[in-house]
Design an enzyme around this catalytic site. Structure first.
Site, PDB file in Angstrom:
ATOM      1  N   GLU A 111       0.893  -1.347  -0.051  1.00 30.13           N
ATOM      2  CA  GLU A 111       0.067  -0.058  -0.064  1.00 30.13           C
ATOM      3  C   GLU A 111       0.813   1.433   0.010  1.00 30.13           C
ATOM      4  O   GLU A 111       0.515   2.331  -0.668  1.00 30.13           O
ATOM      5  CB  GLU A 111      -0.860  -0.013   1.158  1.00 30.13           C
ATOM      6  N   HIS A 162     -10.602  -4.551  10.160  1.00 27.59           N
ATOM      7  CA  HIS A 162     -11.172  -4.587   8.925  1.00 27.59           C
ATOM      8  C   HIS A 162     -12.797  -3.869   9.186  1.00 27.59           C
ATOM      9  O   HIS A 162     -13.434  -4.098   8.251  1.00 27.59           O
ATOM     10  CB  HIS A 162     -11.476  -6.165   8.340  1.00 27.59           C
TER      11      HIS A 162
END
Ligand SMILES: Cc1ncc(C[n+]2csc(CCOP(=O)(O)OP(=O)(O)O)c2C)c(N)n1
Lengths: 335, 330
Positions: A70, A139
């Site tokens: 990322e 998450h």
């Protein structure tokens, strides 16, 4: 299509996911410098299948699968944006924006100002937010406030397919870095979307429901919650106005303040944490701007201040619901 | 494993083999129940099955002491079991029940258990590389002789933090072993599309001892893990172990249509020719260490055990809603 509309117009219905895909496809057709990169965006079309079909139309050079890096591909996008591309990066879960912080906060957000206005970073980061998917603490977070805190970043929280498409197209055409947060639970929600080309300008709030007695300022996932609560409130004779700022920055302060002045009461709903969060900022805008017209303190409702628990009965109490909003309104209105 | 001389040594070896067989079957049976729970919509959230990769967790964890540390991943059930976790508390956690390892707050991707040195499974790819390295640092400072194993998938090779901690581990001579399970695919993408150059050289560049092994061969994994663990325990520094393996199921249980990223023939080949349990079972029979009946009995015993553990978890209560803010300190 007038802004500040109660009902988005459209000649057909699309899901939230389809609206996003269509926005990307149209912008990629219009502008050859727009490209998409992220983990499993190509053949897989993301785990949420939001991007299905883009690889087939635009090919591997414009829809690029990346390693699970990322920080790396976000940094790459910053550099690419400075030098002629309009990259759209896909960060699968909003929780992973933490890995992109330096690239976004110290690089993308600063480049234009630090260079005396000489460089620009026309990039978009698309990512997700939202709990109640039983995905646990790493998450499920809604971390959009983190990016709202930084000068140099624009932040969008769409709540309908219409807004998602128009705002994403505007974001891609924007000359500066924009972060676009999508509620994972909303991908299958349908709504009207025109087939003609349109954009929704950043910094214009939308009144999703007109009301008289209280203003519910709601973002993203909380718009549906606010509308549901408004329906319940109708039954007991309370008329709630639902205002969706749509973009956290730029922020349409006037629409929020005007609504609160009209109704004299306001609750701010956002799925991020309350502490130092979006609700605090928006409440302060209203408390200051509508001070002389308020009949009650501005109330905030956000995620409970806990890491999101996995266990369903626990997770369910960490986010505002129609019922908890309904109760809060009753208290605030003394009914 | 061919020269068996002393009878006592021999029986210890056979005991180890049978234990490893049993552990692998336990993991497979556990995961079969998870699959079942998930398909019957009894399990919330996501489940990433470890089926096919059992030899890695078992081969590595059998080389560890109970007090040694592990960190695990989103595909962590096998690591937790191999390190000694009990299935009933694991199932309870998977169902979000109070009796679970994390009181239901963690779920499938976050099982942690200090009693077995399990620092926690992690839902952030490579999220535990720092933690495992830190545990090895403590072991060095406290001179307690412990070793830390950091399980990662090959997807974690994309994360920069891995290279930062490998460098640190080598500089500080830390007793940590990065065990990279290359099951060929990240989520839906073949690793060759996301991994440039040579994997082992990434570790040797920092001076780590690096090796690769057939991850479907529990004896091979165990043999090399013993050597690397022993080396680390004696203060000779970190290592990187690449285990070549395969996951039989989808990335998670809901990943059913997989043909767009891997073929059915490929899946079939691994299942029929490379299965770690079947092949090891055959080998045990050839060595006269077991017979087919006793192996079948292990299977059925564990199936019953796992079913009982599931029943326990289903019957167990959820945490009370008032517990939601418990353990929040700030
Ligand atoms: C930092 C981060 N990025 C992305 C993800 C989403 N994600 C979860 S598992 C996974 C693939 C992991 O592949 P690998 O490490 O090879 O493990 P495997 O699933 O193959 O066992 C991805 C991309 C994540 N959890 N964390």
């Amino acid at each position: 299509m007038p802004e500040n509309s109660v009902q988005a117009q459209g000649d057909r219905e699309l899901t939230f996911a389809q609206a996003i895909r269509e926005a990307l496809a149209e912008e990629m057709r219009r502008d050859a410098t727009v490209c998409i990169m992220g983990e499993d965006v190509a053949e897989a079309g993301t785990p949420f299948k939001v991007l299905s079909g883009l690889l087939e139309e635009f090919g591997k050079d414009r829809v690029l699968d990346t390693p699970i890096s990322e920080a790396g591909f976000t940094g790459l996008a910053v550099g690419a944006a400075m030098t002629g591309m309009r990259p759209v990066v896909d960060i699968m879960f909003g929780d992973f924006i933490t890995l992109t912080m330096d690239q976004m906060v110290n690089q993308a957000a600063k480049v234009h100002y630090m260079s005396g206005g000489k460089w620009r970073v026309p990039m978009v980061m698309r990512t997700t937010m939202g709990a109640t998917r039983r995905s646990a603490a790493q998450h499920s977070q809604s971390l959009h406030a983190w990016y709202c805190h930084v000068p140099g970043l624009k932040v969008i929280l769409p709540s309908t397919p219409y807004d998602a498409k128009g705002l994403l197209k505007a974001a891609i055409r924007d000359e500066n870095p924009v972060v676009f947060f999508e509620d994972k639970m909303m991908y299958k929600v349908k709504g009207p979307v025109p087939s003609s080309d349109y954009t929704v300008p950043l910094g214009v709030a939308d009144i999703k429901r007109v009301g008289e007695d209280i203003t519910l300022v709601a973002t993203s996932s909380m718009v549906q919650v606010a509308l549901g609560a408004a329906t319940l409130l109708e039954e007991i004779g309370i008329s709630a106005e639902v205002v969706d700022p749509r973009t956290m920055w730029p922020l349409d302060e006037k629409t929020l303040i005007d609504s609160a002045k009209k109704t004299s009461r306001a609750i701010i709903l956002d799925e991020g944490y309350e502490r130092y969060g979006v609700t605090a900022e928006l409440a302060s805008v209203i408390a200051t701007g509508a001070f002389y017209d308020l009949d009650a303190p501005v109330k905030r409702m956000g995620a409970m201040h806990v890491p999101i628990p996995f266990s369903p009965p626990l997770e369910d109490v960490t986010v505002p619901t129609e019922q908890t909003v309904f109760e809060a309104v009753r208290v605030l209105c003394g009914r | 494993m061919t020269t068996i001389t002393q009878p006592k040594e021999a029986s210890a070896k056979v005991e180890l083999w049978l234990r490893m067989y049993r552990q692998m079957v336990a993991i497979r049976q556990f995961e079969a129940q998870v699959n079942e729970l998930y398909t019957r919509a009894l399990m919330p959230g996501l489940a990433h099955l470890y089926i096919g990769e059992e030899a890695v967790a078992v081969g590595v964890c059998e080389a560890l002491e109970r007090t040694d540390y592990i960190t695990s991943t989103h595909r962590g059930h096998g690591h937790c079991l191999a390190k000694g976790a009990s299935p009933d508390k694991m199932f309870a956690e998977l169902l979000g029940k109070k009796a679970g390892y994390c009181k239901g707050k963690g779920g499938s991707m976050h099982i942690a258990d200090p009693a077995t040195g399990n620092l926690g499974a992690n839902a952030i790819v490579c999220g535990s590389a720092g933690i495992a390295t830190g545990a090895a640092f403590s072991a060095r400072q406290l001179k307690n002789g412990r070793v830390a194993v950091c399980f990662i998938g090959e997807g974690a090779l994309g994360q920069g933090v891995l290279y930062e901690v490998m460098n640190l581990a080598q500089l500080f001579k830390l007793p940590v072993i990065y065990v990279c399970e290359n099951n060929l695919y990240t989520e839906y993408t073949h690793y060759s599309e996301t991994t440039a150059g040579d994997i082992l050289m990434r570790a040797t560049a920092f001076g780590l001892e690096a090796a690769s092994v057939d991850g479907q061969d529990v004896l091979a994994v165990h043999g090399i893990a013993e050597r690397l663990v022993d080396r680390a325990r004696r203060g000779n520094g970190p290592a990187f172990l690449l285990c070549n393996t395969y996951r039989y199921h989808g990335h998670h249980v809901g990943d059913i249509n997989r043909e767009y990223y891997r073929s059915k023939q490929e899946e079939q080949m691994w299942k029929t020719e490379r299965d770690p349990i079947a092949n090891f079972g055959k080998w045990l029979v050839e060595q006269n260490a077991a017979d087919p009946t006793s192996l079948a009995q292990v299977q059925s015993e564990l199936e019953l055990e796992m079913k009982a553990a599931v029943d326990f978890a289903i019957a167990a209560p959820y945490p009370g809603v008032d517990e939601v803010a418990e353990d929040v300190y700030a």
